[in-house]
Design an enzyme around this catalytic site. Structure first.
Site, mmCIF file in Angstrom:
data_model
loop_
_atom_site.group_PDB
_atom_site.id
_atom_site.type_symbol
_atom_site.label_atom_id
_atom_site.label_comp_id
_atom_site.label_asym_id
_atom_site.label_seq_id
_atom_site.Cartn_x
_atom_site.Cartn_y
_atom_site.Cartn_z
ATOM 1 N N GLU A 11 -13.237 7.924 12.375
ATOM 2 C CA GLU A 11 -12.234 6.843 12.612
ATOM 3 C C GLU A 11 -11.988 6.653 14.039
ATOM 4 O OE1 GLU A 11 -9.719 6.375 8.321
ATOM 5 O OE2 GLU A 11 -9.530 7.925 9.796
ATOM 6 N N GLU A 173 -1.727 7.291 6.073
ATOM 7 C CA GLU A 173 -0.870 7.811 7.202
ATOM 8 C C GLU A 173 -0.080 6.723 7.928
ATOM 9 O OE1 GLU A 173 -4.517 7.958 7.158
ATOM 10 O OE2 GLU A 173 -4.363 10.116 6.723
ATOM 11 N N ASP A 196 -13.289 1.371 -0.094
ATOM 12 C CA ASP A 196 -13.231 1.529 -1.652
ATOM 13 C C ASP A 196 -12.486 0.590 -2.102
ATOM 14 O OD1 ASP A 196 -11.454 4.055 -0.320
ATOM 15 O OD2 ASP A 196 -10.846 3.260 -2.194
HETATM 16 N N1 ADE Z 1 -8.375 5.722 2.511
HETATM 17 C C1 ADE Z 1 -9.563 5.209 2.068
HETATM 18 N N2 ADE Z 1 -9.487 4.813 0.649
HETATM 19 C C2 ADE Z 1 -8.285 5.478 0.404
HETATM 20 C C3 ADE Z 1 -7.851 5.554 -0.946
HETATM 21 N N3 ADE Z 1 -8.443 4.830 -2.341
HETATM 22 N N4 ADE Z 1 -6.553 6.017 -1.213
HETATM 23 C C4 ADE Z 1 -6.086 6.753 -0.107
HETATM 24 N N5 ADE Z 1 -6.399 6.639 1.063
HETATM 25 C C5 ADE Z 1 -7.577 6.050 1.475
#
Ligand code: ADE
Length: 228
Positions: A11, A173, A196
């Site tokens: 990142e 975060e 996701d």
């Molecule tokens: N960062 C990327 N995808 C995430 C998720 N499903 N839950 C928490 N942090 C994430």
């Protein structure tokens, strides 16, 4: 001075690679790279995963580097049908979805002491982030970003966060950085690209899309810096 925080190497690595006149300093196990980024004074750090690492990184940036703007960049799970892989979520505010003193009579997510649930992001900064992302042709949605110390990967958890907070994306975060900015009176914004679906479904798989999402968020950060 602009502070830029990402949790994972993927990142922040492209941002660090673009910096010039760099100085590197290690504080509390976090490497802070300061110098020029897109012609602006900036400090970039990989804070590590979760709210505690994010908070200590944000507080260090404020005290040590005198940052007056903090940007959190990275990837997130989608909580909205309007956000697909690679799209950008921009914070109107952040919440901490795992903060819960409701057995004591408080609303879920209340941050005791400061007595707020939503930590407002800087509206002007977020306007510029949306312009930057849309200028790159990326579908962008503004809304509440929910943070907590867990990777969200079930439809039950996802529903809990949406029902309680009306959030559009989840990560681990932003809410901590927002909290530190709130108590220090520092402007902040969170930029997250979707990696996701946050419900464990295979068609939007974290491992497959994290690279694309991290790159998108980085591209929005550099486009933003050109507008600041
Ligand atoms: N960062 C990327 N995808 C995430 C998720 N499903 N839950 C928490 N942090 C994430």
């Amino acid at each position: 001075m602009i502070g830029i925080i990402g949790a994972m190497q993927i990142e922040v690595e492209a941002l660090k690679a673009r910096m010039t006149d760099i100085k590197t300093e290690n504080i509390s196990g976090i490497e802070f790279v300061s110098g020029k980024l897109c012609g602006k004074d900036a400090v970039v750090a990989q804070c590590g995963i979760g709210k505690v690492f994010a908070a200590l990184c944000a507080q260090t940036m404020i005290l040590r580097y005198n940052t007056d703007i903090l940007i959190n960049t990275g990837v997130a799970g989608s909580l909205s049908t309007s956000l697909s892989i690679g799209d950008i979520a921009v914070s109107t505010a952040c919440v901490q979805h795992d903060m819960d003193t409701s057995p004591l009579g408080d609303p879920v997510g209340l941050l005791s002491g400061i007595n707020v649930i939503e930590l407002p992001a800087d509206a002007e900064l977020c306007d510029k982030i949306c312009e930057s992302a849309e200028g790159l042709g990326i579908n962008t949605l503004r809304g509440i970003i929910a943070s907590g110390d867990c990777f969200v990967s079930s439809s039950e958890k996802k529903k809990y966060i949406v029902d309680n907070f009306g959030a559009i994306a989840c990560e681990m975060e932003g809410g901590a950085i927002a909290h530190v900015c709130y108590v220090n009176g520092v402007r902040y914004a969170v930029i997250r690209s979707i990696s996701d679906s946050a419900d464990g479904s295979a068609h939007m798989d974290y491992g497959e899309f994290i690279g694309l999402a991290a790159e998108r968020s980085t591209n929005v950060v550099t486009a933003l810096l050109d507008r600041l």
